[in-house]
Each structure stands twice: as structure tokens, then as C-alpha cells.
Design a protein around this motif. Structure first.
Motif, PDB file in Angstrom:
ATOM      1  N   SER A 296       0.858  -1.175   0.000  1.00 31.10           N
ATOM      2  CA  SER A 296       0.000   0.000   0.000  1.00 31.10           C
ATOM      3  C   SER A 296       0.898   1.230   0.000  1.00 31.10           C
ATOM      4  CB  SER A 296      -0.909   0.005   1.234  1.00 31.10           C
ATOM      5  OG  SER A 296      -1.750   1.135   1.220  1.00 31.10           O
ATOM      6  N   LEU A 297       0.903   1.984  -1.124  1.00 29.07           N
ATOM      7  CA  LEU A 297       1.825   3.103  -1.310  1.00 29.07           C
ATOM      8  C   LEU A 297       1.052   4.382  -1.633  1.00 29.07           C
ATOM      9  CD1 LEU A 297       4.474   1.288  -3.533  1.00 29.07           C
ATOM     10  CD2 LEU A 297       4.490   1.539  -1.042  1.00 29.07           C
ATOM     11  N   GLU A 298       1.598   5.502  -1.180  1.00 28.11           N
ATOM     12  CA  GLU A 298       0.944   6.789  -1.385  1.00 28.11           C
ATOM     13  C   GLU A 298       1.329   7.408  -2.724  1.00 28.11           C
ATOM     14  OE1 GLU A 298       0.678  11.257   0.668  1.00 28.11           O
ATOM     15  OE2 GLU A 298       1.836   9.653   1.629  1.00 28.11           O
ATOM     16  N   VAL A 299       0.335   7.995  -3.391  1.00 31.57           N
ATOM     17  CA  VAL A 299       0.585   8.730  -4.632  1.00 31.57           C
ATOM     18  C   VAL A 299       1.187  10.084  -4.262  1.00 31.57           C
ATOM     19  CG1 VAL A 299      -0.438   9.763  -6.693  1.00 31.57           C
ATOM     20  CG2 VAL A 299      -1.355   7.612  -5.785  1.00 31.57           C
ATOM     21  N   VAL A 300       2.415  10.351  -4.712  1.00 37.47           N
ATOM     22  CA  VAL A 300       3.105  11.590  -4.326  1.00 37.47           C
ATOM     23  C   VAL A 300       3.338  12.529  -5.502  1.00 37.47           C
ATOM     24  CG1 VAL A 300       4.230  10.558  -2.318  1.00 37.47           C
ATOM     25  CG2 VAL A 300       5.337  10.417  -4.569  1.00 37.47           C
ATOM     26  N   ASN A 301       3.097  12.057  -6.727  1.00 42.66           N
ATOM     27  CA  ASN A 301       3.319  12.932  -7.874  1.00 42.66           C
ATOM     28  C   ASN A 301       2.488  12.437  -9.049  1.00 42.66           C
ATOM     29  OD1 ASN A 301       4.329  14.983  -9.446  1.00 42.66           O
ATOM     30  ND2 ASN A 301       6.323  14.010  -9.807  1.00 42.66           N
ATOM     31  N   GLU A 302       2.003  13.381  -9.836  1.00 47.89           N
ATOM     32  CA  GLU A 302       1.226  13.031 -11.029  1.00 47.89           C
ATOM     33  C   GLU A 302       1.925  13.578 -12.256  1.00 47.89           C
ATOM     34  OE1 GLU A 302      -3.273  13.481 -12.963  1.00 47.89           O
ATOM     35  OE2 GLU A 302      -2.852  14.247 -10.933  1.00 47.89           O
ATOM     36  N   VAL A 303       2.071  12.743 -13.286  1.00 54.00           N
ATOM     37  CA  VAL A 303       2.710  13.131 -14.541  1.00 54.00           C
ATOM     38  C   VAL A 303       1.785  12.731 -15.693  1.00 54.00           C
ATOM     39  CG1 VAL A 303       5.074  12.977 -13.663  1.00 54.00           C
ATOM     40  CG2 VAL A 303       3.964  10.923 -14.556  1.00 54.00           C
TER      41      VAL A 303
ATOM     42  N   GLU B  26      10.865   6.878  -5.650  1.00 56.05           N
ATOM     43  CA  GLU B  26       9.556   6.996  -6.290  1.00 56.05           C
ATOM     44  C   GLU B  26       9.410   5.951  -7.385  1.00 56.05           C
ATOM     45  OE1 GLU B  26       8.778  10.962  -7.568  1.00 56.05           O
ATOM     46  OE2 GLU B  26       8.711  11.769  -5.522  1.00 56.05           O
ATOM     47  N   ILE B  27       8.240   5.315  -7.411  1.00 54.20           N
ATOM     48  CA  ILE B  27       7.990   4.218  -8.354  1.00 54.20           C
ATOM     49  C   ILE B  27       6.833   4.602  -9.270  1.00 54.20           C
ATOM     50  CG2 ILE B  27       7.309   1.797  -8.568  1.00 54.20           C
ATOM     51  CD1 ILE B  27       8.531   1.330  -5.811  1.00 54.20           C
ATOM     52  N   LEU B  28       7.027   4.444 -10.564  1.00 49.21           N
ATOM     53  CA  LEU B  28       6.006   4.813 -11.538  1.00 49.21           C
ATOM     54  C   LEU B  28       4.861   3.803 -11.561  1.00 49.21           C
ATOM     55  CD1 LEU B  28       4.997   6.589 -13.902  1.00 49.21           C
ATOM     56  CD2 LEU B  28       6.309   5.076 -15.439  1.00 49.21           C
ATOM     57  N   LEU B  29       3.654   4.335 -11.514  1.00 44.82           N
ATOM     58  CA  LEU B  29       2.429   3.569 -11.752  1.00 44.82           C
ATOM     59  C   LEU B  29       1.827   4.115 -13.043  1.00 44.82           C
ATOM     60  CD1 LEU B  29       0.139   1.596 -10.806  1.00 44.82           C
ATOM     61  CD2 LEU B  29      -0.870   3.560  -9.629  1.00 44.82           C
ATOM     62  N   PRO B  30       2.004   3.433 -14.178  1.00 45.12           N
ATOM     63  CA  PRO B  30       1.496   3.952 -15.453  1.00 45.12           C
ATOM     64  C   PRO B  30      -0.015   4.182 -15.404  1.00 45.12           C
ATOM     65  CG  PRO B  30       3.000   2.119 -15.809  1.00 45.12           C
ATOM     66  CD  PRO B  30       2.722   2.163 -14.336  1.00 45.12           C
ATOM     67  N   THR B  31      -0.474   5.146 -16.198  1.00 46.20           N
ATOM     68  CA  THR B  31      -1.892   5.498 -16.210  1.00 46.20           C
ATOM     69  C   THR B  31      -2.786   4.284 -16.442  1.00 46.20           C
ATOM     70  OG1 THR B  31      -1.350   7.696 -17.078  1.00 46.20           O
ATOM     71  CG2 THR B  31      -3.623   6.947 -17.334  1.00 46.20           C
TER      72      THR B  31
ATOM     73  N   TYR C  99       3.465   8.751  -9.615  1.00 38.08           N
ATOM     74  CA  TYR C  99       4.610   8.225  -8.882  1.00 38.08           C
ATOM     75  C   TYR C  99       4.169   7.917  -7.450  1.00 38.08           C
ATOM     76  CZ  TYR C  99       8.052   9.024 -12.511  1.00 38.08           C
ATOM     77  OH  TYR C  99       8.776   8.944 -13.675  1.00 38.08           O
ATOM     78  N   LEU C 100       4.571   6.725  -6.991  1.00 39.65           N
ATOM     79  CA  LEU C 100       4.243   6.266  -5.647  1.00 39.65           C
ATOM     80  C   LEU C 100       5.466   6.376  -4.750  1.00 39.65           C
ATOM     81  CD1 LEU C 100       2.328   2.990  -6.621  1.00 39.65           C
ATOM     82  CD2 LEU C 100       1.407   5.307  -6.394  1.00 39.65           C
ATOM     83  N   ASP C 101       5.232   6.604  -3.477  1.00 38.61           N
ATOM     84  CA  ASP C 101       6.325   6.672  -2.507  1.00 38.61           C
ATOM     85  C   ASP C 101       6.812   5.259  -2.215  1.00 38.61           C
ATOM     86  OD1 ASP C 101       8.109   7.140  -0.503  1.00 38.61           O
ATOM     87  OD2 ASP C 101       6.644   7.871   0.960  1.00 38.61           O
TER      88      ASP C 101
ATOM     89  N   GLY D 268      -9.861   7.355 -11.200  1.00 39.68           N
ATOM     90  CA  GLY D 268      -9.982   8.470 -10.268  1.00 39.68           C
ATOM     91  C   GLY D 268      -8.794   8.647  -9.346  1.00 39.68           C
ATOM     92  N   CYS D 269      -7.693   8.009  -9.668  1.00 38.57           N
ATOM     93  CA  CYS D 269      -6.490   8.096  -8.827  1.00 38.57           C
ATOM     94  C   CYS D 269      -6.012   9.548  -8.733  1.00 38.57           C
ATOM     95  CB  CYS D 269      -5.396   7.217  -9.422  1.00 38.57           C
ATOM     96  SG  CYS D 269      -3.908   7.088  -8.416  1.00 38.57           S
ATOM     97  N   LYS D 270      -5.575   9.963  -7.530  1.00 36.47           N
ATOM     98  CA  LYS D 270      -5.127  11.350  -7.343  1.00 36.47           C
ATOM     99  C   LYS D 270      -4.062  11.419  -6.260  1.00 36.47           C
ATOM    100  CE  LYS D 270      -8.919  12.435  -4.156  1.00 36.47           C
ATOM    101  NZ  LYS D 270      -9.365  11.035  -4.056  1.00 36.47           N
TER     102      LYS D 270
END
Length: 284
Positions: free
Chosen positions: A9-16, A29-34, A21-23, A40-42
Motif C-alpha cells: 500500500s503506497l501513497e501517490v506523491v506525484n502526477e505526470v 519513487e515508483i512509476l504507476l502507469p496510467t 509516482y508512488l512513494d 480516479g487516482c489522485k
């Protein structure tokens, strides 16, 4: 510590533009592709994500569930052969590598095998192996759990031998099903329930699907009676029925079923003929 090959369970810390990007704590930071992100991820959301390496060997996240996690076994299909090994379909975009050094014998494209998924200590990447004895315990007293005779366990059939079948027990140990204990069709990759039959002097584990002692027969007898009651006191499953039909209904061998029927007949609890079994009512 974040473990590759597991869900976290990781927090979303950045949106590109191409994802989030997850903490990843110690992994950065680890990328979670769209395409892998929840609808509704934010920023600030907690995402349950599986962590692995992509085709460019970057740590990446996905919400898609693979067919197997690290330190677990699964029956997977080979989809391609390369210069470094074979690749197996495990439900993610990047296939799972089984290096040649981790193959008990050469693996072929299109065939399926039982493998153990591990994290390579040198590279930190996930890989799989058919050398199950390198990762699983072969003695009951080994670290990872002690088994007792008659204990019910989960089995994954992993190999066929001259003596019978090897099976993975509860995902941690290896045991042997002797040929005369196999009364129904089974194949490599089948998952099913079984029992610890005995622990040998060397600690190795013998398995079975049923017991042949009076206690087991009495239990089967009551199952037959309950089945008759559920079918208005009548069953066409006789001692002349096929072993496969008997196995599907009661998960026992034909010999065990015949003995249980014979015992119930001698107790005058059932009537037997060539085509049916009839429950004797108490008032009869």
C-alpha cells in the motif's frame, strides 16, 4: 522495507502525463502507469500495487494481480525461448524469466511447468526456477513448519516419478504420493486437498488422499448415508459403478467405497442390488 514481487500500500506523491509516482520508501519513487492506475487516482491516495521490474529493468508498479507472488509456486506456461532462458506467462506485460541455470531439464515453448518464484540476490530482479528442492523443505522437521500424520494439507502436484507423484505441501514442503495412493486422474499442476500419511525416519513426508483404517471407513459410511438422505433414500452409485464416478462423488477409491457399502449392508442400513443403493428406513 519494500519487497519486489509483493503488493504494498503506497501513497501517490506525484502526477505526470503518463501516470503517477508512488512513494516507494527505500526504493525511491515508483512509476504507476496510467493504464495500471485505479480510476480516479489522485495525489494523496493509497494504492495497493504490485512491485516488479519492467522490460527496461526499472522498478515499476501495477494494480494488476500476477498469477504468482515471490516465494510462491505456480503452474505457468512457457511463451518464448531466448538466449538466457525461457519466459513464462504470469499475467503481467513483462514475462517471467526462468534462466537456463534454474531449469532441471530443458523447457519447451508451449508447455507448462511448476516453478518457484524468487528474487535474485545479485540483481534484485524476479526470476523462476524448476529446481524446487533448492527452495522448498523436504523434511517435516525443517524450518517452515512441522507436519503430523492425518493432517489435512493443500497439495500442488509438481512432478511424476517411478514411485508416484511429487507434490508441494502448503507451498513450503515437498512430499510423495505413492502410485497406489492415487485412485483418480491427476496431472502436473493440479491443486487439491490431501493428507499427511506418515513421516519417515529420515523426515521425508508421505502423502495420501484417504485413509484405509476403521475410522476413515466409518466417516465414509456416514457420508454415504447423508448422500442417500439427500437423494430421497436412493442412489445409483453402486459397487459396480466406475472408479471415476465414485471419486467424483466421494473423493475415495472404488475399493474403499465397496468396503463402506459392505459394512452398511451388514449393519442392515442399506439394501444393495446391481443398479441401486437403497436406504433402510428405521421403521422398516
Amino acid at each position: 522495507m519494500l519487497q519486489v514481487g509483493m503488493f504494498h500500500s503506497l501513497e501517490v506523491v506525484n502526477e505526470v502525463p503518463f501516470g503517477f509516482y508512488l512513494d516507494g520508501k527505500d526504493k525511491g519513487e515508483i512509476l504507476l502507469p496510467t493504464k495500471s492506475a485505479p480510476l480516479g487516482c489522485k495525489l494523496g491516495d493509497q494504492v495497493n500495487a504490485f512491485i516488479y521490474h519492467d522490460s527496461d529493468d526499472r522498478i515499476i508498479a501495477t494494480t494488476k494481480r500476477p498469477k504468482v507472488l515471490v516465494d510462491h509456486c505456480a503452474y505457468l506456461k512457457v511463451v518464448s525461448v531466448s538466449k538466457v532462458g525461457v519466459f513464462m506467462d504470469w499475467g503481467l506485460e513483462k514475462d517471467l524469466l526462468v534462466p537456463f541455470s534454474e531449469q532441471t531439464y530443458p523447457m519447451s515453448e508451449g508447455l507448462s511447468y511448476v516453478v518457484y518464484v524468487f528474487c535474485d540476490e545479485e540483481t534484485g530482479r524476479l526470476a523462476a526456477s524448476t529446481r524446487l528442492s533448492d527452495f522448498l523443505y523436504e523434511e517435516s522437521s525443517d524450518e517452515g513448519g512441522t507436519f503430523e500424520p492425518r493432517q489435512e494439507v493443500e497439495l500442488l502436484i509438481c512432478a511424476k516419478t517411478d514411485m508416484g507423484y511429487k507434490a508441494i505441501i502448503n507451498g513450503s514442503h515437498l512430499g510423495l504420493l505413492f502410485r497406489d495412493e492415487v485412485f483418480k486422474p491427476i496431472k502436473i499442476g493440479h491443486s487439491m486437498k490431501g493428507f499427511i500419511k506418515s513421516i519417515r525416519e529420515d523426515g521425508k513426508i508421505n502423502l495420501c488422499f484417504q485413509f484405509h483404517d476403521p475410522t476413515a471407513r466409518n466417516t465414509l459410511e456416514e457420508q454415504i448415508i447423508e448422500d442417500l438422505i439427500a437423494h430421497d433414500g436412493l442412489s445409483t452409485l453402486t459397487d459396480k459403478s466406475s472408479a471415476d464416478e465414485i471419486s467424483k462423488r466421494f473423493n475415495v477409491s472404488k475399493n474403499a467405497y465397496k468396503k463402506a457399502l459392505g459394512s452398511l449392508y451388514r449393519q442392515k442400513r442399506i439394501l444393495l442390488d446391481k443398479t441401486k443403493v437403497t436406504l433402510v428406513k428405521k421403521s422398516d
